[in-house]
Every structure is written in structure tokens, then in C-alpha cells.
Write a protein that holds these residues in place. Structure first.
Motif, mmCIF file in Angstrom:
data_model
loop_
_atom_site.group_PDB
_atom_site.id
_atom_site.type_symbol
_atom_site.label_atom_id
_atom_site.label_comp_id
_atom_site.label_asym_id
_atom_site.label_seq_id
_atom_site.Cartn_x
_atom_site.Cartn_y
_atom_site.Cartn_z
ATOM 1 N N PHE A 133 0.845 -1.210 0.000
ATOM 2 C CA PHE A 133 0.000 0.000 0.000
ATOM 3 C C PHE A 133 0.875 1.254 0.000
ATOM 4 C CE2 PHE A 133 -2.349 3.473 1.875
ATOM 5 C CZ PHE A 133 -3.610 3.369 1.320
ATOM 6 N N VAL A 134 1.847 1.324 0.897
ATOM 7 C CA VAL A 134 2.634 2.560 0.979
ATOM 8 C C VAL A 134 3.495 2.738 -0.270
ATOM 9 C CG1 VAL A 134 2.629 2.641 3.501
ATOM 10 C CG2 VAL A 134 4.459 1.391 2.325
ATOM 11 N N LYS A 135 3.996 1.640 -0.844
ATOM 12 C CA LYS A 135 4.790 1.772 -2.063
ATOM 13 C C LYS A 135 3.943 2.265 -3.228
ATOM 14 C CE LYS A 135 8.679 -1.380 -1.279
ATOM 15 N NZ LYS A 135 9.451 -2.515 -1.816
ATOM 16 N N ALA A 136 2.662 1.907 -3.209
ATOM 17 C CA ALA A 136 1.765 2.357 -4.285
ATOM 18 C C ALA A 136 1.539 3.870 -4.227
ATOM 19 C CB ALA A 136 0.437 1.616 -4.184
ATOM 20 N N GLN A 137 1.815 4.493 -3.070
ATOM 21 C CA GLN A 137 1.580 5.936 -2.941
ATOM 22 C C GLN A 137 2.831 6.766 -3.219
ATOM 23 O OE1 GLN A 137 -1.653 6.072 -2.556
ATOM 24 N NE2 GLN A 137 -1.594 3.869 -2.054
ATOM 25 N N ILE A 138 3.933 6.084 -3.551
ATOM 26 C CA ILE A 138 5.165 6.838 -3.820
ATOM 27 C C ILE A 138 4.943 7.809 -4.982
ATOM 28 C CG2 ILE A 138 7.549 6.637 -4.667
ATOM 29 C CD1 ILE A 138 7.757 4.001 -3.150
ATOM 30 N N GLY A 139 5.345 9.034 -4.791
ATOM 31 C CA GLY A 139 5.145 10.085 -5.800
ATOM 32 C C GLY A 139 3.979 10.993 -5.486
ATOM 33 N N ASP A 140 3.091 10.565 -4.541
ATOM 34 C CA ASP A 140 1.986 11.445 -4.157
ATOM 35 C C ASP A 140 2.522 12.664 -3.398
ATOM 36 O OD1 ASP A 140 0.216 9.745 -5.310
ATOM 37 O OD2 ASP A 140 -0.673 9.002 -3.435
ATOM 38 N N ALA A 141 1.681 13.674 -3.350
ATOM 39 C CA ALA A 141 2.092 14.929 -2.691
ATOM 40 C C ALA A 141 1.976 14.828 -1.174
ATOM 41 C CB ALA A 141 1.220 16.082 -3.185
ATOM 42 N N TYR A 142 2.830 15.634 -0.497
ATOM 43 C CA TYR A 142 2.701 15.780 0.946
ATOM 44 C C TYR A 142 1.844 17.010 1.215
ATOM 45 C CZ TYR A 142 3.765 16.879 5.804
ATOM 46 O OH TYR A 142 3.652 17.158 7.141
ATOM 47 N N VAL A 143 0.775 16.822 1.991
ATOM 48 C CA VAL A 143 -0.079 17.937 2.406
ATOM 49 C C VAL A 143 -0.377 17.752 3.886
ATOM 50 C CG1 VAL A 143 -2.306 19.081 2.161
ATOM 51 C CG2 VAL A 143 -1.128 18.213 0.126
ATOM 52 N N SER A 144 -0.103 18.767 4.684
ATOM 53 C CA SER A 144 -0.375 18.670 6.119
ATOM 54 C C SER A 144 -1.850 18.396 6.345
ATOM 55 C CB SER A 144 0.016 19.984 6.821
ATOM 56 O OG SER A 144 -0.264 19.908 8.197
ATOM 57 N N GLY A 145 -2.147 17.347 7.100
ATOM 58 C CA GLY A 145 -3.529 16.954 7.350
ATOM 59 C C GLY A 145 -4.097 16.054 6.273
ATOM 60 N N GLY A 146 -3.281 15.736 5.238
ATOM 61 C CA GLY A 146 -3.781 14.921 4.120
ATOM 62 C C GLY A 146 -3.982 13.460 4.504
ATOM 63 N N THR A 147 -5.100 12.882 4.058
ATOM 64 C CA THR A 147 -5.416 11.467 4.338
ATOM 65 C C THR A 147 -5.722 10.699 3.058
ATOM 66 O OG1 THR A 147 -7.744 12.057 4.714
ATOM 67 C CG2 THR A 147 -6.291 11.966 6.654
ATOM 68 N N GLY A 148 -5.254 11.184 1.896
ATOM 69 C CA GLY A 148 -5.452 10.489 0.631
ATOM 70 C C GLY A 148 -6.652 11.024 -0.142
ATOM 71 N N PRO A 149 -6.887 10.460 -1.282
ATOM 72 C CA PRO A 149 -6.161 9.310 -1.852
ATOM 73 C C PRO A 149 -4.897 9.691 -2.613
ATOM 74 C CG PRO A 149 -7.989 9.863 -3.261
ATOM 75 C CD PRO A 149 -8.064 10.813 -2.098
ATOM 76 N N ASN A 150 -4.713 11.037 -2.901
ATOM 77 C CA ASN A 150 -3.546 11.433 -3.702
ATOM 78 C C ASN A 150 -2.598 12.375 -2.968
ATOM 79 O OD1 ASN A 150 -4.486 10.031 -6.087
ATOM 80 N ND2 ASN A 150 -6.010 11.670 -6.321
ATOM 81 N N SER A 151 -2.909 12.728 -1.758
ATOM 82 C CA SER A 151 -2.031 13.584 -0.952
ATOM 83 C C SER A 151 -2.124 13.121 0.500
ATOM 84 C CB SER A 151 -2.443 15.060 -1.079
ATOM 85 O OG SER A 151 -3.776 15.262 -0.637
ATOM 86 N N TRP A 152 -0.966 13.182 1.191
ATOM 87 C CA TRP A 152 -0.894 12.611 2.532
ATOM 88 C C TRP A 152 0.026 13.447 3.416
ATOM 89 C CZ3 TRP A 152 -3.741 8.007 2.497
ATOM 90 C CH2 TRP A 152 -3.945 7.416 1.237
ATOM 91 N N ASP A 153 -0.215 13.292 4.721
ATOM 92 C CA ASP A 153 0.841 13.662 5.644
ATOM 93 C C ASP A 153 1.360 12.347 6.229
ATOM 94 O OD1 ASP A 153 -0.951 12.867 7.620
ATOM 95 O OD2 ASP A 153 -1.262 14.867 8.447
#
Length: 267
Positions: free
Chosen positions: A159-179
């Protein structure tokens, strides 16, 4: 008969006292009459204005007046000069006070900057030492670490490898941006494990494990347990995946890239 009897005497005949007194009385009467006539004439004429003659300004008095005027002018000039000096002194004192305050502020700012520089250097040295220790630990424990994930741990790693390249956003919980904690929570949620939302709480879940005995699917944390400021997932072979920061987003990095403080095992 005397030989001088025929010569007439040259002495004037003596007047009698009565005659002399009469003449004197007449003269006096005439003078008094003239005086009375003059007084009567003066009374009939216009009144005479009496003129007071002021004292003449002598050279000495003029000199004294001039000296007094010069002294007064000099005193006034002295007062003005003294006032200007006092004002200049007050302004100089005020400026000196302002310069001193500014110098103190600059010195304080310089001191703080130097302290911050030293602190940053100490942190950098500490991080470098931690990386060295971690690299040595990782190398020495390779034979005991499990590099291949199985079961739920493998699903979390995938799962975490599938998200490589997504953006970092404070408070983000997906599906395309995360903290960082949002990514970890979603990864474990995908295998049915419910984790707290924030990194501080995630760092106290499961069992604390040594960094020399990591397994794929373990949660890495930075800071201390219960007050961690960052989390990620260990994926094996000395690598971890995490949402690092806005500049790098979600990425895979070696442990030496940013050595963690500790780890917990939930699966």
C-alpha cells in the motif's frame, strides 16, 4: 587877620540828617513804585512758562551708558549660547541613549544567531552520529532482519509503495495527498487495523522493537514514544516509505537518509 582867611574852603557844606533821610525815603519810594508797576505789568501779560534745564550728558556718563548696554547685550548673548549648549547636550545624551539601546539589540540578536548556529551544528553532528550508528547497526543485523514481507505486513508495504510520488499535504489522508500519519493510518486500515490519527499516538501502539531487529511493516517514528513528530513504514532491506515533507512528498529512502528514533510492531 590870618593869612588864609581870604581863601574859600573847598569842603562841601554838610547836609543835615533830616535832608539825608528825606532823600533816602524818596529813593525807596520810587523803587517800590517801579516794582509795583512792574508787577502789575507782569500780571497783565501772559503767564511765563518755567523751563527746567536738564543736566548735560557728560562724556563719562555716556561711556557708562554704552558700557551698560554692551554688558546687557553680552549677558543676553551668553544666556542664548548657554541655552544652545544645554539643548545640544540634551540631544547628544538622547542620541547616545538611543545608540546604546540599538547596540544592545544588535548584540542580543548576534548572540541569538550565534546560539542558533551552534545548536544547528550540534543537531547536525548528532544526526550524523546517529546515521553512522544506524548504518553500522543495520549492516550488522542484516542477517537477522526479515527482508521479505508476508501476510498483512506485505499488504501494508504494498500500500505505501503504491503511494510513492503522491504529494505531501499537512492533514492529508489520501487518496492522492498525505501527511506522514495519514499515510500510515490508511496503510494499516487497508488490512483491518485501526490506528490513531496522529504520529504521537501511533508511536505508542503495539510493541516497541529495536532498530536492529526491524521487520517489514513495522512503524518507524522520530522523536520519543508518545511525543513523536514523524512516522513512516519500514519496507525491508534497510528502506522505509513515508510522506516526508512538501518538497519530497511520499518517497522511499534508506534508513541513513533520516535515521529514526525508534519503532513499534503492530502486526
Amino acid at each position: 587877620m590870618s593869612h588864609t582867611a581870604h581863601i574859600r574852603s573847598h569842603r562841601k557844606p554838610r547836609r543835615s540828617a533830616t535832608t539825608s533821610i528825606a532823600v533816602r525815603a524818596g529813593v525807596a519810594s520810587g523803587v517800590l513804585g517801579m516794582a509795583a508797576a512792574g508787577a502789575a505789568s507782569a500780571s497783565a501779560a501772559e503767564p511765563v512758562t518755567q523751563t527746567l534745564e536738564l543736566p548735560t550728558l557728560t562724556a563719562d556718563l555716556a561711556t557708562q551708558v554704552a558700557q551698560s548696554a554692551d554688558a546687557t547685550q553680552q549677558a543676553a548673548a551668553n544666556y542664548t549660547l548657554q541655552a544652545e549648549r544645554d539643548a545640544a547636550a540634551a540631544n547628544a545624551a538622547k542620541q547616545a541613549k538611543a545608540d546604546l539601546a540599538q547596540a544592545k539589540q544588535k548584540a542580543e540578536a548576534k548572540k541569538k544567531a550565534e546560539e542558533a548556529r551552534k545548536a544547528a551544528a550540534e543537531r547536525a553532528a548528532s544526526r550524523s552520529a546517529e546515521r553512522t550508528v544506524l548504518s553500522a547497526t543495520t549492516s550488522s543485523s542484516t542477517s537477522t532482519s526479515t527482508s521479505t514481507a508476508t501476510g498483512s505486513a506485505a499488504a501494508v508495504v504494498a500500500f505505501v509503495k503504491a503511494q510513492i510520488g503522491d504529494a505531501y499535504v499537512s492533514g492529508g489522508t489520501g487518496p492522492n495527498s498525505w501527511d506522514c500519519s495519514g499515510l500510515v493510518q490508511a496503510a494499516f486500515k487497508s488490512v483491518g487495523v485501526s490506528l490513531p490519527r496522529v504520529s504521537q499516538d501511533q508511536s505508542t501502539q503495539g510493541t516497541q522493537v529495536s532498530l536492529s531487529n526491524l521487520q517489514p511493516g513495522d512503524i518507524l517514528y522520530w522523536g520519543s514514544a508518545g511525543s513523536a513528530y514523524h512516522v513512516a513504514v519500514y519496507v525491508g532491506d534497510g528502506m522505509f516509505v513515508g510522506a516526508q515533507n512538501p518538497s519530497s512528498g511520499v518517497g522511499e529512502h534508506p534508513l541513513s537518509y533520516d535515521p529514526p528514533t525508534g519503532a513499534v510492531r503492530v502486526l
